[in-house]
Motif scaffolding. Structure first.
Motif, PDB file in Angstrom:
ATOM      1  N   ASP A 127       0.888  -1.368  -0.213  1.00  0.00           N
ATOM      2  CA  ASP A 127       0.247   0.072  -0.250  1.00  0.00           C
ATOM      3  C   ASP A 127       0.279   1.274  -0.149  1.00  0.00           C
ATOM      4  N   ARG A 128       2.427   1.584  -0.214  1.00  0.00           N
ATOM      5  CA  ARG A 128       3.321   2.507  -0.408  1.00  0.00           C
ATOM      6  C   ARG A 128       3.395   2.070  -2.086  1.00  0.00           C
ATOM      7  N   VAL A 129       4.115   3.399  -2.493  1.00  0.00           N
ATOM      8  CA  VAL A 129       4.173   3.779  -3.149  1.00  0.00           C
ATOM      9  C   VAL A 129       5.787   4.904  -3.320  1.00  0.00           C
TER      10      VAL A 129
ATOM     11  N   ALA B  57       7.123   9.919  -2.115  1.00  0.00           N
ATOM     12  CA  ALA B  57       7.043   8.679  -1.297  1.00  0.00           C
ATOM     13  C   ALA B  57       5.089   9.128  -0.234  1.00  0.00           C
ATOM     14  N   LEU B  58       4.792   7.685  -1.235  1.00  0.00           N
ATOM     15  CA  LEU B  58       2.810   7.776  -0.942  1.00  0.00           C
ATOM     16  C   LEU B  58       2.781   6.588   0.087  1.00  0.00           C
ATOM     17  N   ALA B  59       1.232   6.513   0.853  1.00  0.00           N
ATOM     18  CA  ALA B  59       1.277   5.328   1.387  1.00  0.00           C
ATOM     19  C   ALA B  59      -0.635   5.742   1.651  1.00  0.00           C
ATOM     20  N   LYS B  60      -1.216   4.233   1.193  1.00  0.00           N
ATOM     21  CA  LYS B  60      -2.918   4.450   1.536  1.00  0.00           C
ATOM     22  C   LYS B  60      -2.918   4.508   3.074  1.00  0.00           C
ATOM     23  N   ASP B  61      -4.179   5.685   3.219  1.00  0.00           N
ATOM     24  CA  ASP B  61      -4.451   5.257   4.831  1.00  0.00           C
ATOM     25  C   ASP B  61      -6.273   5.365   4.651  1.00  0.00           C
ATOM     26  N   GLY B  62      -7.232   3.631   4.247  1.00  0.00           N
ATOM     27  CA  GLY B  62      -8.471   3.993   4.597  1.00  0.00           C
ATOM     28  C   GLY B  62      -8.221   5.058   2.814  1.00  0.00           C
ATOM     29  N   SER B  63      -9.663   5.793   3.203  1.00  0.00           N
ATOM     30  CA  SER B  63      -9.683   6.722   1.477  1.00  0.00           C
ATOM     31  C   SER B  63      -8.409   7.466   1.134  1.00  0.00           C
ATOM     32  N   ASP B  64      -7.821   8.036   2.464  1.00  0.00           N
ATOM     33  CA  ASP B  64      -6.473   8.795   2.099  1.00  0.00           C
ATOM     34  C   ASP B  64      -5.442   8.537   1.589  1.00  0.00           C
ATOM     35  N   CYS B  65      -4.808   9.068  -0.162  1.00  0.00           N
ATOM     36  CA  CYS B  65      -3.417   8.556  -0.003  1.00  0.00           C
ATOM     37  C   CYS B  65      -2.593  10.031   0.573  1.00  0.00           C
ATOM     38  N   VAL B  66      -1.852   9.402   1.588  1.00  0.00           N
ATOM     39  CA  VAL B  66      -0.730  10.430   2.633  1.00  0.00           C
ATOM     40  C   VAL B  66       0.555  10.519   1.298  1.00  0.00           C
ATOM     41  N   VAL B  67       1.087  11.707   1.606  1.00  0.00           N
ATOM     42  CA  VAL B  67       2.532  11.760   0.753  1.00  0.00           C
ATOM     43  C   VAL B  67       3.054  12.417   2.014  1.00  0.00           C
TER      44      VAL B  67
ATOM     45  N   ALA C  70       4.948  16.814 -11.586  1.00  0.00           N
ATOM     46  CA  ALA C  70       4.466  16.067 -10.164  1.00  0.00           C
ATOM     47  C   ALA C  70       3.717  15.630  -9.286  1.00  0.00           C
ATOM     48  N   MET C  71       2.580  16.370  -9.001  1.00  0.00           N
ATOM     49  CA  MET C  71       1.132  16.571  -8.740  1.00  0.00           C
ATOM     50  C   MET C  71       0.389  15.818  -9.333  1.00  0.00           C
ATOM     51  N   ARG C  72       0.438  15.714 -10.708  1.00  0.00           N
ATOM     52  CA  ARG C  72       0.016  14.698 -11.739  1.00  0.00           C
ATOM     53  C   ARG C  72      -0.288  12.940 -11.464  1.00  0.00           C
ATOM     54  N   GLU C  73       1.315  12.735 -10.774  1.00  0.00           N
ATOM     55  CA  GLU C  73       1.896  11.658 -10.886  1.00  0.00           C
ATOM     56  C   GLU C  73       1.389  11.106  -9.643  1.00  0.00           C
ATOM     57  N   ILE C  74       1.510  12.322  -8.957  1.00  0.00           N
ATOM     58  CA  ILE C  74       0.624  11.532  -7.205  1.00  0.00           C
ATOM     59  C   ILE C  74      -0.888  10.960  -7.156  1.00  0.00           C
ATOM     60  N   ALA C  75      -1.961  12.219  -7.970  1.00  0.00           N
ATOM     61  CA  ALA C  75      -3.050  11.980  -8.499  1.00  0.00           C
ATOM     62  C   ALA C  75      -3.016  10.548  -9.206  1.00  0.00           C
ATOM     63  N   ALA C  76      -2.541  10.257 -10.134  1.00  0.00           N
ATOM     64  CA  ALA C  76      -2.659   9.239 -11.058  1.00  0.00           C
ATOM     65  C   ALA C  76      -2.418   8.344  -9.604  1.00  0.00           C
ATOM     66  N   HIS C  77      -1.741   7.890  -9.314  1.00  0.00           N
ATOM     67  CA  HIS C  77      -1.328   7.241  -7.907  1.00  0.00           C
ATOM     68  C   HIS C  77      -2.467   6.658  -6.786  1.00  0.00           C
ATOM     69  N   ALA C  78      -2.946   7.700  -6.703  1.00  0.00           N
ATOM     70  CA  ALA C  78      -4.413   8.323  -5.505  1.00  0.00           C
ATOM     71  C   ALA C  78      -5.438   7.265  -6.244  1.00  0.00           C
ATOM     72  N   ARG C  79      -5.989   7.670  -7.415  1.00  0.00           N
ATOM     73  CA  ARG C  79      -6.530   6.471  -8.505  1.00  0.00           C
ATOM     74  C   ARG C  79      -6.363   5.468  -8.188  1.00  0.00           C
ATOM     75  N   ALA C  80      -4.984   4.712  -8.594  1.00  0.00           N
ATOM     76  CA  ALA C  80      -5.187   3.153  -8.475  1.00  0.00           C
ATOM     77  C   ALA C  80      -5.224   2.320  -6.713  1.00  0.00           C
ATOM     78  N   MET C  81      -4.922   3.749  -6.323  1.00  0.00           N
ATOM     79  CA  MET C  81      -5.072   2.782  -5.004  1.00  0.00           C
ATOM     80  C   MET C  81      -6.486   2.609  -4.651  1.00  0.00           C
TER      81      MET C  81
END
Length: 573
Positions: A441-443, A463-473, A491-502
């Motif tokens: 659950d981490r990227v 560095a990203l981590a899934k926490d419930g319905s949140d993608c924590v940067v 970089a924000m677009r990359e974060i958003a893409a991974h947040a959706r994938a999570m």
């Protein structure tokens, strides 16, 4: 205030210590000075501040992120734009510009800086870059009319011509410092590779003194006449050397006077006999029973000057000294020109005691076409046509994000520790980096940035981590060379893409204000950050920016960069 002579030893460590002590004990009461450079310019601060201190008050110095000159000047929300600057110092190295475009690139930077200084109501000081330390063509490069040395000279002169006759714009020539010190003594390739600091401390010391000298000249801190005290010649074996000094003063347009008592008349006659041209070089001479201080005061009154406007030259035991008093008060300062008479004129020139700034629009000067103007610009566009958006678009920035390889984990940890300007300010321990790289659950993503000027290498860490319905940067780091080029949005677009994938519907960014990371915080608060999370169907993710408290607030001070021996091999991945 005279300039420090190159070959006179100076305790640089003591100057830095004095600056640190002044920062702790004295409130800033001098000018607000902004420094923008294409390299790490922090080593310049203590020397510029101490040279400007004293009667002028301790300056408040703001150093922009390195290699961000154009972005800082064009962005109305940049740290420099909001710093309410009195003085803007801009230093662009040729080596950080695109090869083959120096003669247009360097004037373009100067033009953008000038327009920013005008908008901010600041005085501009542009540092003319030194010639490149090495030509890849070697000796053969001396023969090429379009080689690096010729291109560097053309670029420097283009800037000089572009800023000629502009009010509140001045030049300081770094090449004068590098030439006087010598290349081997001035450049520091190992330190540049390690910390983007291209020069040794001596260079920053003398560069800071020259910048401060120009600013003092603006305030009238110079001498307008010279008085030569012959008292030291009474017991001298000869009068050699003084004729050369008087010739230099005459050529420089400095009114000169000879002073002395009745006992110096014989020495005066010997001086005239040894050099019959001396009387024609002088404005006047006088001999009476008063001391030189009283004679100088009377001379100043006759000339309509203050006594501090006259420099007193004395020869004592074959040494020639020059004593001046600062325009804003304070103790007198003495420059020792040594005992070698042949070099007295050149040392007197180097001390800058009689320096004068050019008068904009003076009849003797021929206005030159400005770079970027319809009658002389490379592009034919009027000055001011460049915008931040067009500048970034012209760079052709590309960013590739991918999982780090095993050998790159150490590089990521280095970036997390070393980066100060564009971070969240929340430390991420090496163990956390390893866990993020492990997946689940981490990227963890490493971004490599390129533009038309070259490959900037690994420049972004996410560095990203899934926490419930949140993608924590957990980490959002962009290196200084990549900042302000649109990499933040990518970089924000990359974060958003991974947040959706999570499968998350919100991006959470926890941050701490470290005093150095306002560029990151300001971006994350801006509409550009939220707008870059939109998906192709137009539905953006929510973005939560959450301030976190720190038990020990980080102090925004710059640590001293260690001196690296030339023989030490330094490698970076």
């Amino acid at each position: 205030m005279p300039l420090p002579l190159i070959d006179v030893p100076v305790d640089l460590r003591a100057l830095r210590a004095a600056h640190q002590a002044a920062e702790r004990t004295e409130p800033p009461g001098g000018p607000r000075v902004g420094i923008m450079a294409s390299y790490t310019a922090d080593p310049l601060v203590p020397y510029l501040a101490t040279a400007l201190g004293g009667a002028y008050g301790r300056p408040d110095v703001h150093v922009a992120p390195y290699n961000q000159i154009v972005q800082e000047c064009l962005d109305p929300e940049s740290g420099s734009a909001r710093a309410n600057l009195d003085v803007l110092v801009v230093a662009q190295r040729l080596e950080e510009l695109e090869d083959g475009a120096w003669s247009t690139g360097l004037p373009a930077v100067a033009e953008v800086a000038y327009e920013a200084a005008v908008r901010w109501g600041a005085t501009l000081v542009v540092v003319l870059p030194g010639l490149p330390a090495a030509d890849p063509l070697g000796v053969a490069g001396d023969c090429w009319s379009d080689g690096r040395t010729a291109a560097a000279a053309a670029a420097r002169e283009a800037v000089r011509a572009a800023l000629a006759d502009r009010p509140n714009a001045h030049l300081v020539d770094l090449e004068a410092v590098l030439r006087s010190l010598g290349t081997a003594r001035a450049h520091h390739p190992a330190l540049y590779q390690y910390a983007k600091v291209p020069y040794r401390e001596e260079v920053f010391h003398h560069l800071g003194a020259r910048i401060a000298h120009v600013l003092r000249l603006r305030a009238g801190d110079t001498c307008h006449a010279a008085a030569l005290d012959l008292g030291g010649l009474v017991d001298a074996e000869d009068v050699d050397g003084l004729g050369g000094v008087l010739r230099w003063l005459s050529a420089a347009g400095v009114p000169s006077h000879v002073l002395g008592g009745p006992d110096t008349v014989t020495a005066w006659r010997e001086l005239v006999a040894a050099d019959p041209a001396v009387p024609a070089l002088l404005s006047d001479w006088r001999f009476d029973d008063r001391g030189p201080e009283s004679q100088v005061r009377e001379l100043a009154a006759e000339l309509g000057l203050a006594a501090r406007d006259i420099a007193l030259l004395r020869r004592r035991e074959d040494r020639l000294t020059v004593t001046v008093r600062p325009a804003r008060g304070g103790p007198a300062e003495t420059v020792d020109l040594g005992t070698e008479a042949a070099v007295w004129p050149s040392l007197l020139a180097a001390a800058g005691v009689f320096d004068r700034l050019p008068v904009p629009g003076a009849p003797a000067r021929t206005p030159q076409p400005r770079q970027g103007s319809p009658d002389g610009g490379a592009s034919g566009q009027p000055a001011g046509a460049l915008s931040l958006a067009s500048f970034i678009a012209g760079l052709g920035v590309e960013t590739d994000f991918r999982p780090p390889r095993g050998t790159e984990i150490a590089k990521i940890n280095d970036m997390l520790v070393a980066s100060k300007e564009f971070t969240l300010g929340v430390p991420l321990a090496p163990a956390e980096v390893d866990a993020a790289a492990a997946g689940g659950d981490r990227v963890l993503r490493l971004g490599r940035v390129r533009d038309r000027l070259g490959d900037l290498g690994p420049s972004v860490v996410l560095a990203l981590a899934k926490d419930g319905s949140d993608c924590v940067v957990e980490a959002f780091v962009i290196s200084c060379p990549a900042m302000g080029k649109g990499v933040e949005v990518q970089a924000m677009r990359e974060i958003a893409a991974h947040a959706r994938a999570m499968g998350t519907d919100r991006i959470v960014l926890g941050y701490r204000d470290t005093g150095r990371n306002h560029a990151a915080i300001d971006f994350l608060r801006s509409p550009a950050a939220g707008g870059s999370t939109e998906s192709p169907d137009g539905a953006p993710l929510d973005v939560l920016l959450r301030a976190e408290s720190a038990e020990t607030p980080e102090t925004p001070e710059t640590p001293e960069i260690p001196e690296i021996p030339e023989t030490e091999a330094v490698t970076t991945s």
